[in-house]
Design a protein around this motif. Structure first.
Motif, PDB file in Angstrom:
ATOM      1  N   VAL A  86       0.841  -1.199   0.000  1.00 17.13           N
ATOM      2  CA  VAL A  86       0.000   0.000   0.000  1.00 17.13           C
ATOM      3  C   VAL A  86       0.878   1.250   0.000  1.00 17.13           C
ATOM      4  O   VAL A  86       0.653   2.203  -0.757  1.00 17.13           O
ATOM      5  CB  VAL A  86      -0.950  -0.004   1.220  1.00 17.13           C
ATOM      6  N   THR A  87       1.907   1.260   0.852  1.00 21.50           N
ATOM      7  CA  THR A  87       2.793   2.412   0.974  1.00 21.50           C
ATOM      8  C   THR A  87       3.513   2.705  -0.331  1.00 21.50           C
ATOM      9  O   THR A  87       3.549   3.858  -0.799  1.00 21.50           O
ATOM     10  CB  THR A  87       3.825   2.173   2.091  1.00 21.50           C
ATOM     11  N   ALA A  88       4.105   1.686  -0.945  1.00 14.91           N
ATOM     12  CA  ALA A  88       4.845   1.889  -2.192  1.00 14.91           C
ATOM     13  C   ALA A  88       3.922   2.391  -3.293  1.00 14.91           C
ATOM     14  O   ALA A  88       4.313   3.227  -4.117  1.00 14.91           O
ATOM     15  CB  ALA A  88       5.520   0.586  -2.616  1.00 14.91           C
ATOM     16  N   THR A  89       2.673   1.900  -3.302  1.00 16.35           N
ATOM     17  CA  THR A  89       1.723   2.324  -4.329  1.00 16.35           C
ATOM     18  C   THR A  89       1.329   3.783  -4.147  1.00 16.35           C
ATOM     19  O   THR A  89       1.396   4.590  -5.082  1.00 16.35           O
ATOM     20  CB  THR A  89       0.468   1.431  -4.285  1.00 16.35           C
ATOM     21  N   LEU A  90       0.923   4.150  -2.936  1.00 15.92           N
ATOM     22  CA  LEU A  90       0.442   5.511  -2.716  1.00 15.92           C
ATOM     23  C   LEU A  90       1.561   6.534  -2.826  1.00 15.92           C
ATOM     24  O   LEU A  90       1.401   7.587  -3.460  1.00 15.92           O
ATOM     25  CB  LEU A  90      -0.245   5.611  -1.356  1.00 15.92           C
ATOM     26  N   LEU A  91       2.716   6.252  -2.225  1.00 16.33           N
ATOM     27  CA  LEU A  91       3.823   7.208  -2.302  1.00 16.33           C
ATOM     28  C   LEU A  91       4.467   7.219  -3.688  1.00 16.33           C
ATOM     29  O   LEU A  91       5.012   8.238  -4.114  1.00 16.33           O
ATOM     30  CB  LEU A  91       4.868   6.900  -1.235  1.00 16.33           C
ATOM     31  N   GLY A  92       4.394   6.089  -4.384  1.00 13.84           N
ATOM     32  CA  GLY A  92       4.961   6.039  -5.729  1.00 13.84           C
ATOM     33  C   GLY A  92       4.124   6.768  -6.763  1.00 13.84           C
ATOM     34  O   GLY A  92       4.668   7.315  -7.727  1.00 13.84           O
ATOM     35  N   HIS A 224       3.610   3.417 -14.046  1.00 12.56           N
ATOM     36  CA  HIS A 224       3.165   3.208 -12.665  1.00 12.56           C
ATOM     37  C   HIS A 224       3.994   2.108 -12.007  1.00 12.56           C
ATOM     38  O   HIS A 224       4.395   2.223 -10.844  1.00 12.56           O
ATOM     39  CB  HIS A 224       1.690   2.815 -12.627  1.00 12.56           C
ATOM     40  N   ARG A 225       4.239   1.054 -12.759  1.00 13.95           N
ATOM     41  CA  ARG A 225       5.002  -0.079 -12.229  1.00 13.95           C
ATOM     42  C   ARG A 225       6.398   0.368 -11.805  1.00 13.95           C
ATOM     43  O   ARG A 225       6.877   0.027 -10.727  1.00 13.95           O
ATOM     44  CB  ARG A 225       5.092  -1.172 -13.295  1.00 13.95           C
ATOM     45  N   LYS A 226       7.043   1.169 -12.663  1.00 15.74           N
ATOM     46  CA  LYS A 226       8.391   1.646 -12.342  1.00 15.74           C
ATOM     47  C   LYS A 226       8.370   2.571 -11.125  1.00 15.74           C
ATOM     48  O   LYS A 226       9.252   2.484 -10.248  1.00 15.74           O
ATOM     49  CB  LYS A 226       8.999   2.368 -13.532  1.00 15.74           C
ATOM     50  N   ALA A 227       7.361   3.429 -11.047  1.00 20.34           N
ATOM     51  CA  ALA A 227       7.278   4.350  -9.907  1.00 20.34           C
ATOM     52  C   ALA A 227       7.088   3.585  -8.600  1.00 20.34           C
ATOM     53  O   ALA A 227       7.692   3.925  -7.571  1.00 20.34           O
ATOM     54  CB  ALA A 227       6.129   5.334 -10.120  1.00 20.34           C
ATOM     55  N   ILE A 228       6.267   2.555  -8.625  1.00 24.45           N
ATOM     56  CA  ILE A 228       6.038   1.746  -7.424  1.00 24.45           C
ATOM     57  C   ILE A 228       7.298   0.962  -7.071  1.00 24.45           C
ATOM     58  O   ILE A 228       7.697   0.892  -5.896  1.00 24.45           O
ATOM     59  CB  ILE A 228       4.836   0.806  -7.633  1.00 24.45           C
ATOM     60  N   TYR A 229       7.936   0.379  -8.086  1.00 22.86           N
ATOM     61  CA  TYR A 229       9.171  -0.377  -7.839  1.00 22.86           C
ATOM     62  C   TYR A 229      10.249   0.526  -7.244  1.00 22.86           C
ATOM     63  O   TYR A 229      10.901   0.168  -6.249  1.00 22.86           O
ATOM     64  CB  TYR A 229       9.664  -1.011  -9.143  1.00 22.86           C
ATOM     65  N   ASP A 230      10.450   1.694  -7.843  1.00 24.21           N
ATOM     66  CA  ASP A 230      11.491   2.599  -7.349  1.00 24.21           C
ATOM     67  C   ASP A 230      11.214   3.021  -5.911  1.00 24.21           C
ATOM     68  O   ASP A 230      12.146   3.105  -5.086  1.00 24.21           O
ATOM     69  CB  ASP A 230      11.581   3.834  -8.249  1.00 24.21           C
ATOM     70  N   THR A 231       9.950   3.301  -5.597  1.00 22.32           N
ATOM     71  CA  THR A 231       9.611   3.680  -4.223  1.00 22.32           C
ATOM     72  C   THR A 231       9.881   2.529  -3.266  1.00 22.32           C
ATOM     73  O   THR A 231      10.419   2.722  -2.171  1.00 22.32           O
ATOM     74  CB  THR A 231       8.136   4.111  -4.140  1.00 22.32           C
ATOM     75  N   ASN A 232       9.519   1.327  -3.675  1.00 21.66           N
ATOM     76  CA  ASN A 232       9.738   0.154  -2.837  1.00 21.66           C
ATOM     77  C   ASN A 232      11.224  -0.040  -2.534  1.00 21.66           C
ATOM     78  O   ASN A 232      11.609  -0.296  -1.392  1.00 21.66           O
ATOM     79  CB  ASN A 232       9.172  -1.083  -3.532  1.00 21.66           C
ATOM     80  N   VAL A 233      12.048   0.117  -3.559  1.00 21.81           N
ATOM     81  CA  VAL A 233      13.488  -0.067  -3.381  1.00 21.81           C
ATOM     82  C   VAL A 233      14.076   1.060  -2.528  1.00 21.81           C
ATOM     83  O   VAL A 233      14.878   0.819  -1.611  1.00 21.81           O
ATOM     84  CB  VAL A 233      14.186  -0.133  -4.757  1.00 21.81           C
ATOM     85  N   THR A 234      13.670   2.289  -2.812  1.00 22.79           N
ATOM     86  CA  THR A 234      14.228   3.437  -2.095  1.00 22.79           C
ATOM     87  C   THR A 234      13.878   3.404  -0.608  1.00 22.79           C
ATOM     88  O   THR A 234      14.721   3.710   0.249  1.00 22.79           O
ATOM     89  CB  THR A 234      13.718   4.746  -2.715  1.00 22.79           C
ATOM     90  N   LEU A 235      12.640   3.016  -0.293  1.00 29.51           N
ATOM     91  CA  LEU A 235      12.217   2.975   1.107  1.00 29.51           C
ATOM     92  C   LEU A 235      12.680   1.698   1.811  1.00 29.51           C
ATOM     93  O   LEU A 235      12.494   1.562   3.021  1.00 29.51           O
ATOM     94  CB  LEU A 235      10.686   3.079   1.197  1.00 29.51           C
ATOM     95  N   GLY A 236      13.278   0.797   1.066  1.00 30.90           N
ATOM     96  CA  GLY A 236      13.791  -0.425   1.691  1.00 30.90           C
ATOM     97  C   GLY A 236      12.709  -1.384   2.140  1.00 30.90           C
ATOM     98  O   GLY A 236      12.862  -2.064   3.161  1.00 30.90           O
ATOM     99  N   LEU A 237      11.613  -1.467   1.375  1.00 33.23           N
ATOM    100  CA  LEU A 237      10.497  -2.345   1.739  1.00 33.23           C
ATOM    101  C   LEU A 237      10.760  -3.750   1.199  1.00 33.23           C
ATOM    102  O   LEU A 237       9.945  -4.354   0.517  1.00 33.23           O
ATOM    103  CB  LEU A 237       9.188  -1.766   1.173  1.00 33.23           C
ATOM    104  N   THR A 238      11.908  -4.270   1.554  1.00 37.44           N
ATOM    105  CA  THR A 238      12.475  -5.461   0.916  1.00 37.44           C
ATOM    106  C   THR A 238      11.837  -6.751   1.409  1.00 37.44           C
ATOM    107  O   THR A 238      11.724  -6.961   2.625  1.00 37.44           O
ATOM    108  CB  THR A 238      13.990  -5.516   1.204  1.00 37.44           C
TER     109      THR A 238
END
Length: 391
Positions: A86-92, A224-238
């Motif tokens: 949810v976080t990666a989607t909304l912030l991305g 959208h996919r790239k924006a969500i992926y980049d946010t996920n990686v940057t925030l460390g939601l690994t």
């Protein structure tokens, strides 16, 4: 030079003409590339490879591919938890000044993020009953960019007007995000039905054993996919390779668990309705459910494993029920292979005022039950004893 043999990073993994039947678990945090040019090729998309575990790893890709096939899409992203999805989607996908229209009975932490956390970044939300499309349309402003809904609400199991919401999102050019955790792709094929982004808490029904914590996001638009992926990686939601490996194993039995739990749920909804300690039963498969007809059209007879009921009485009766059912886990989760009881007034919705809970129909005697795969007669016995105690 030391005569001791060097074992550090010099042991070659054995080659074989046969292959492992079980997916290998690969916990490596880093991956070695043969040259800077080869690393460029990986980062610029000319070659497939792994670099650093936070950016992706084989076990996550295997799991994502399996859930992609369930949803009918490709390019899904595994995250560290349902809330990280949810976080990666909304912030991305959102920026300061943007506005969300959301369902008013989303998962509790999603509601908190929308009402308390996102405003600190300049993103605002309006929460609306997703069974009321005119009200959702009225909530749209010039700043609205995204709609976030669940098909089946938590914990009152109301059924969103997804056909109307899908049309509304398309007509107004909004990104439609569906959290499909409750329904799963078997209950509602969210991607095929027009969702721009699909979210799952893999922790729940998909993995199914309460021993992993993972999320999943599938976005239709490559940007959208790239924006969500980049946010996920940057925030460390690994996501952990171990959790991905365990969730893959859980998915192999998902269809069997889903069908067994769903059959049990239908039978238990009838038992609850027949017991004189129960005031109200909420199950989409019952004709007395307020959204039964809509559920029939949307879910195609896949009513799910979730049942909610309201006891006659309040906290004293709720305490009596849980104490009389030691073999039924009283825990704020869902989707486990075993049955779990949730009491929203003391867990997921404790942050609401009594008046706020009452407006949703959540009393001190309200329970949400995630029915599991136990023998039906065992569930019937345990719940009968518990309900008798709460009478």
């Amino acid at each position: 030079m030391s005569k001791r043999p060097n074992l550090v990073r010099r042991t070659v993994f054995p080659s074989s003409v046969s292959r492992a039947v079980v997916t290998p678990l690969q916990p490596s945090v880093v991956y070695s590339s043969p040259s800077p040019d080869a690393l460029d090729d990986q980062y610029e998309g000319r070659a497939k490879g792994y670099t650093y575990g936070r950016e992706g790893h084989p076990n996550a890709d295997v799991l994502a591919g399996m859930i992609d096939r369930l949803e009918g899409g490709e390019g899904g992203i595994i995250t560290g938890s349902g809330m990280s999805a949810v976080t990666a989607t909304l912030l991305g996908l959102l920026s300061a000044g943007d506005h969300i229209v959301g369902g008013n009975q989303l998962y509790g932490r999603s509601l908190r993020m929308m009402t308390q956390d996102l405003p600190r970044w300049g993103i605002t939300s309006t929460l609306v009953d997703p069974t009321d499309v005119p009200a959702m349309e009225a909530a749209i402003t010039p700043a609205t960019r995204l709609m976030l809904v669940e098909v089946v609400s938590n914990p009152t199991l109301r059924i969103a007007d997804m056909e109307g919401i899908e049309r509304l999102a398309k007509d107004r050019g909004l990104i439609l995000v569906i959290d499909n955790t409750f329904t799963t792709p078997y209950g509602f094929p969210a991607y095929a039905r027009g969702a721009d982004v699909v979210i799952h808490s893999v922790t729940k029904l998909l993995a199914g054993h309460s021993d992993v914590t993972l999320g999943y996001v599938l976005a239709r638009d490559p940007d959208h996919r790239k924006a969500i992926y980049d946010t996920n990686v940057t925030l460390g939601l690994t996501p952990s390779p171990w959790d991905c490996w365990m969730a893959e194993r859980g998915l192999y039995t998902f269809d069997m668990r889903f069908e067994r739990a769903q059959a049990n749920a239908a039978a238990m909804a009838q038992l609850f309705a027949d017991h004189d300690a129960v005031e109200t039963v909420l199950y989409p498969g019952r004709s007395d459910h307020p959204d039964h007809n809509r559920a029939g059209a949307l879910l195609d007879g896949q009513w799910g494993n979730m049942v909610s009921f309201r006891l006659k009485g309040g906290r004293a009766q709720a305490n009596a029920l849980t104490k009389a059912a030691p073999n039924l886990a009283f825990a704020p989760t869902l989707g486990d292979v075993g049955t779990t009881l949730s009491h929203p007034a003391s867990s997921s919705h404790r942050g609401l005022t009594p008046e706020g809970r009452a407006a949703l129909g959540i009393t001190e005697g309200f329970f949400r039950v995630s029915i599991g795969c136990e023998p039906l007669e065992l569930l019937q016995h345990d719940f009968t004893v518990a309900l008798d105690a709460a009478r």
